[in-house]
Design a protein around this motif. Structure first.
Motif, PDB file in Angstrom:
ATOM      1  N   THR A  69      39.639  45.238  41.888  1.00 60.28           N
ATOM      2  CA  THR A  69      40.997  44.775  41.540  1.00 60.28           C
ATOM      3  C   THR A  69      40.804  43.524  40.126  1.00 60.28           C
ATOM      4  O   THR A  69      41.800  43.133  39.690  1.00 60.28           O
ATOM      5  CB  THR A  69      41.780  43.883  42.672  1.00 60.28           C
ATOM      6  OG1 THR A  69      40.788  42.987  43.028  1.00 60.28           O
ATOM      7  CG2 THR A  69      41.941  44.744  43.686  1.00 60.28           C
TER       8      THR A  69
ATOM      9  N   SER B 283      39.473  47.161  36.905  1.00 62.29           N
ATOM     10  CA  SER B 283      40.842  47.605  37.514  1.00 62.29           C
ATOM     11  C   SER B 283      41.325  48.821  36.679  1.00 62.29           C
ATOM     12  O   SER B 283      40.746  48.977  35.332  1.00 62.29           O
ATOM     13  CB  SER B 283      41.923  46.758  37.681  1.00 62.29           C
ATOM     14  OG  SER B 283      42.155  46.129  36.350  1.00 62.29           O
TER      15      SER B 283
ATOM     16  N   ASP C  55      43.778  41.555  36.076  1.00 58.56           N
ATOM     17  CA  ASP C  55      43.784  41.279  37.450  1.00 58.56           C
ATOM     18  C   ASP C  55      44.694  41.776  38.469  1.00 58.56           C
ATOM     19  O   ASP C  55      45.851  41.619  38.129  1.00 58.56           O
ATOM     20  CB  ASP C  55      43.607  39.646  37.614  1.00 58.56           C
ATOM     21  CG  ASP C  55      42.889  39.219  38.763  1.00 58.56           C
ATOM     22  OD1 ASP C  55      43.165  40.057  40.049  1.00 58.56           O
ATOM     23  OD2 ASP C  55      42.425  38.068  39.114  1.00 58.56           O
ATOM     24  N   GLU C  56      44.346  42.946  39.513  1.00 56.89           N
ATOM     25  CA  GLU C  56      45.227  43.280  40.188  1.00 56.89           C
ATOM     26  C   GLU C  56      45.378  42.677  41.595  1.00 56.89           C
ATOM     27  O   GLU C  56      45.831  43.102  42.744  1.00 56.89           O
ATOM     28  CB  GLU C  56      44.982  44.795  40.536  1.00 56.89           C
ATOM     29  CG  GLU C  56      44.939  45.408  39.093  1.00 56.89           C
ATOM     30  CD  GLU C  56      44.981  46.796  39.124  1.00 56.89           C
ATOM     31  OE1 GLU C  56      44.082  47.427  40.210  1.00 56.89           O
ATOM     32  OE2 GLU C  56      45.103  47.691  38.232  1.00 56.89           O
ATOM     33  N   LEU C  57      44.985  41.110  41.770  1.00 60.01           N
ATOM     34  CA  LEU C  57      45.014  40.374  43.013  1.00 60.01           C
ATOM     35  C   LEU C  57      45.482  39.158  42.564  1.00 60.01           C
ATOM     36  O   LEU C  57      44.659  38.124  42.593  1.00 60.01           O
ATOM     37  CB  LEU C  57      43.603  40.653  43.761  1.00 60.01           C
ATOM     38  CG  LEU C  57      43.610  40.141  45.135  1.00 60.01           C
ATOM     39  CD1 LEU C  57      44.681  40.838  46.004  1.00 60.01           C
ATOM     40  CD2 LEU C  57      42.182  40.037  45.604  1.00 60.01           C
ATOM     41  N   THR C  58      46.730  39.049  42.145  1.00 67.50           N
ATOM     42  CA  THR C  58      47.132  37.661  41.768  1.00 67.50           C
ATOM     43  C   THR C  58      48.402  37.374  42.559  1.00 67.50           C
ATOM     44  O   THR C  58      48.632  35.977  42.530  1.00 67.50           O
ATOM     45  CB  THR C  58      47.412  37.576  40.248  1.00 67.50           C
ATOM     46  OG1 THR C  58      48.578  38.557  39.934  1.00 67.50           O
ATOM     47  CG2 THR C  58      46.528  38.118  39.393  1.00 67.50           C
ATOM     48  N   SER C  59      48.883  38.076  43.280  1.00 66.55           N
ATOM     49  CA  SER C  59      49.957  37.718  44.112  1.00 66.55           C
ATOM     50  C   SER C  59      49.904  38.047  45.491  1.00 66.55           C
ATOM     51  O   SER C  59      49.100  39.009  45.902  1.00 66.55           O
ATOM     52  CB  SER C  59      51.365  38.383  43.526  1.00 66.55           C
ATOM     53  OG  SER C  59      51.182  39.619  43.551  1.00 66.55           O
TER      54      SER C  59
ATOM     55  N   ASP D 190      52.010  39.790  46.768  1.00 68.43           N
ATOM     56  CA  ASP D 190      52.465  41.133  46.975  1.00 68.43           C
ATOM     57  C   ASP D 190      51.137  42.302  46.686  1.00 68.43           C
ATOM     58  O   ASP D 190      51.105  43.263  47.376  1.00 68.43           O
ATOM     59  CB  ASP D 190      53.528  41.471  46.032  1.00 68.43           C
ATOM     60  CG  ASP D 190      54.983  40.992  46.393  1.00 68.43           C
ATOM     61  OD1 ASP D 190      55.130  40.674  47.829  1.00 68.43           O
ATOM     62  OD2 ASP D 190      55.845  40.751  45.657  1.00 68.43           O
ATOM     63  N   ASP D 191      50.476  41.806  45.844  1.00 70.22           N
ATOM     64  CA  ASP D 191      48.915  42.508  45.377  1.00 70.22           C
ATOM     65  C   ASP D 191      48.357  42.513  46.614  1.00 70.22           C
ATOM     66  O   ASP D 191      47.865  43.561  47.055  1.00 70.22           O
ATOM     67  CB  ASP D 191      48.460  41.861  44.383  1.00 70.22           C
ATOM     68  CG  ASP D 191      49.027  41.898  43.136  1.00 70.22           C
ATOM     69  OD1 ASP D 191      49.933  42.797  42.810  1.00 70.22           O
ATOM     70  OD2 ASP D 191      48.723  41.138  42.015  1.00 70.22           O
TER      71      ASP D 191
ATOM     72  N   ALA E  27      49.630  44.929  49.250  1.00 69.37           N
ATOM     73  CA  ALA E  27      49.621  46.501  48.579  1.00 69.37           C
ATOM     74  C   ALA E  27      48.042  46.889  48.805  1.00 69.37           C
ATOM     75  O   ALA E  27      47.903  48.117  49.465  1.00 69.37           O
ATOM     76  CB  ALA E  27      49.947  46.551  47.175  1.00 69.37           C
ATOM     77  N   LEU E  28      47.016  46.038  48.421  1.00 67.37           N
ATOM     78  CA  LEU E  28      45.645  46.389  49.114  1.00 67.37           C
ATOM     79  C   LEU E  28      45.385  46.421  50.382  1.00 67.37           C
ATOM     80  O   LEU E  28      44.926  47.636  50.876  1.00 67.37           O
ATOM     81  CB  LEU E  28      44.838  45.429  48.362  1.00 67.37           C
ATOM     82  CG  LEU E  28      43.395  45.412  48.570  1.00 67.37           C
ATOM     83  CD1 LEU E  28      42.693  46.636  47.967  1.00 67.37           C
ATOM     84  CD2 LEU E  28      42.630  44.093  48.289  1.00 67.37           C
TER      85      LEU E  28
END
Length: 186
Positions: A20, A25, A30-34, A36-37, A40-41
């Motif tokens: 992430t 990615s 960066d795919e892990l900032t929230s 919700d991210d 989802a992971l």
């Protein structure tokens, strides 16, 4: 089969978590900032136990992501030191559990332990199998010039070089164009 199914799944989760990061990615961000991210992971894998779904948990998981990235690239003996520390810090106490659609498998932390702790201990348990079978060479960083993605090579002959087909195709196209150029073909 190199590893038990739950070991493979834990290693695949480590790859998904670490990939992430922006350099690994698919989006380049960066795919892990929230929260919700994070949801989802986690939703792509079967995690049981406590979830806080708050900022402190997200930050702890991001720290775990950094720890696991560093651990992935260590040599076998140095990895053992970190794995043992993760087990000790997580107060790992192995037990068999069965939940959801999974038959008996190992858990090693209290289901109420923080998510990042459970992630670290689960990763440590998977890495124990990797170390014990002397297969740390199967933990790789993508060979593509512009990618820092991690992967676990579960192929029979252990020859996988790229984290995704996309990276492999891109590097093959670059090599093809370079060969064409060297041979005088535009």
């Amino acid at each position: 089969m190199l590893f038990a199914p739950d070991t493979e799944e834990a290693l695949e989760f480590v790859v998904a978590l670490v990939n992430t990061e922006p350099g690994a990615s698919r989006s380049g961000a960066d795919e892990l900032t929230s929260i919700d991210d994070l949801r989802a992971l986690i939703g792509r894998f079967t995690y049981s136990g406590r979830f806080d779904w708050d900022e402190p948990e997200l930050h702890a998981v991001r720290r775990t992501r950094d720890l696991l990235r560093d651990l992935w690239t260590l040599d076998r003996d140095d990895a053992v030191v970190v794995i043992n520390r993760m087990l000790r810090d997580g107060r790992a106490l192995p037990y068999l559990a069965r939940h959801d659609d999974y038959d008996w498998h190992l858990h090693a932390t209290d289901p109420d332990a923080p998510l990042a702790t459970r992630m670290e201990v689960e990763a440590a348990f998977a890495l124990i199998d990797v170390v014990r079978t002397n297969e740390t060479g199967r933990l790789r960083v993508c060979a593509a010039d512009d990618c820092t993605g991690l992967f676990v090579d579960l192929s029979k002959n252990g020859s996988k070089r790229f984290c995704t087909v996309r990276c492999g195709n891109r590097m093959n196209m670059i090599a093809h164009r370079s060969r064409k150029h060297l041979n005088g073909n535009p």
